[in-house]
Write a protein that holds these residues in place. Structure first.
Motif, PDB file in Angstrom:
ATOM      1  N   LYS A   1      -5.083  27.760 -53.979  1.00 40.09           N
ATOM      2  CA  LYS A   1      -5.905  26.551 -53.403  1.00 40.09           C
ATOM      3  C   LYS A   1      -5.051  25.678 -52.808  1.00 40.09           C
ATOM      4  O   LYS A   1      -3.711  25.962 -53.121  1.00 40.09           O
ATOM      5  N   PRO A   2      -5.454  24.993 -51.702  1.00 41.21           N
ATOM      6  CA  PRO A   2      -4.384  24.031 -50.954  1.00 41.21           C
ATOM      7  C   PRO A   2      -3.799  23.076 -51.680  1.00 41.21           C
ATOM      8  O   PRO A   2      -2.825  22.682 -51.623  1.00 41.21           O
ATOM      9  N   GLU A   3      -4.546  22.655 -52.864  1.00 40.31           N
ATOM     10  CA  GLU A   3      -3.940  21.917 -53.797  1.00 40.31           C
ATOM     11  C   GLU A   3      -2.899  22.326 -54.848  1.00 40.31           C
ATOM     12  O   GLU A   3      -2.406  21.726 -55.347  1.00 40.31           O
ATOM     13  N   ASP A   4      -2.778  23.770 -54.616  1.00 39.79           N
ATOM     14  CA  ASP A   4      -1.705  24.337 -55.369  1.00 39.79           C
ATOM     15  C   ASP A   4      -0.300  24.183 -54.634  1.00 39.79           C
ATOM     16  O   ASP A   4       0.699  24.592 -55.180  1.00 39.79           O
ATOM     17  N   SER A   5      -0.349  23.548 -53.470  1.00 34.29           N
ATOM     18  CA  SER A   5       0.861  23.534 -52.800  1.00 34.29           C
ATOM     19  C   SER A   5       1.789  22.553 -53.363  1.00 34.29           C
ATOM     20  O   SER A   5       1.416  21.672 -53.732  1.00 34.29           O
ATOM     21  N   GLY A   6       3.145  23.002 -53.188  1.00 35.17           N
ATOM     22  CA  GLY A   6       3.919  21.845 -53.785  1.00 35.17           C
ATOM     23  C   GLY A   6       5.238  22.690 -54.047  1.00 35.17           C
ATOM     24  O   GLY A   6       5.308  24.004 -53.875  1.00 35.17           O
ATOM     25  N   MET A   7       6.238  21.816 -54.334  1.00 36.04           N
ATOM     26  CA  MET A   7       7.717  22.469 -54.857  1.00 36.04           C
ATOM     27  C   MET A   7       7.390  22.884 -56.029  1.00 36.04           C
ATOM     28  O   MET A   7       7.156  22.153 -57.039  1.00 36.04           O
ATOM     29  N   TYR A   8       7.841  24.118 -56.521  1.00 37.21           N
ATOM     30  CA  TYR A   8       7.652  24.525 -57.827  1.00 37.21           C
ATOM     31  C   TYR A   8       9.157  24.761 -58.461  1.00 37.21           C
ATOM     32  O   TYR A   8      10.006  25.261 -57.794  1.00 37.21           O
ATOM     33  N   TYR A   9       9.165  24.130 -59.782  1.00 37.93           N
ATOM     34  CA  TYR A   9      10.553  23.830 -60.442  1.00 37.93           C
ATOM     35  C   TYR A   9      10.337  24.671 -61.732  1.00 37.93           C
ATOM     36  O   TYR A   9       9.405  24.695 -62.323  1.00 37.93           O
TER      37      TYR A   9
END
Length: 126
Positions: free
Chosen positions: A87-95
């Motif tokens: 989903k768009p809300e899963d977007s982000g920098m993943y660490y």
């Protein structure tokens, strides 16, 4: 020196899938908590999923349960975060983060982790 390297980020459409890989080098593999966090601009870092490498048990944030799956390759000493129905809300920098097992802090606490990767960006577009 422990280093964590993430790979697999990129752009994907809503409903698509992506698999992220974390490669620690070197690490006391058998007794570690390996966790994926994510962060998007203006938001706090959020714990997504953890795997306890000694037994392979996992736990997930409610927001990703049923869509994300965290597995380990004990031979290659890597962890893989498989993401579906993005989903768009899963977007982000993943660490990717790691710590010695046995911490008194919840796996969701970023301050309790000693080792971090540089992050890999995931962008989910509508």
């Amino acid at each position: 020196q422990v280093r964590l390297m993430e790979s697999g980020g990129g752009s994907v459409r809503t409903g698509g899938s992506r698999t992220l890989t974390c490669t620690p080098s070197p690490f006391t593999w058998r007794t570690a908590d390996m966790t994926w966090f994510r962060q998007s601009p203006g938001k706090e870092r959020e714990a997504v999923a953890v795997i306890y490498t000694d037994r392979g048990a996992t736990d997930y944030a409610d927001s990703v349960k049923g869509r994300f799956s965290l597995t380990q390759d004990a031979v290659k000493k890597t962890v893989h975060l498989s993401m579906i129905s993005l989903k768009p809300e899963d977007s982000g920098m993943y660490y990717c983060a790691g710590r010695r097992q046995g911490s008194v802090f919840t796996w969701r606490s970023p301050d309790s982790y000693n080792y971090w990767g540089q992050g890999t960006q995931v962008t989910v577009s509508a």
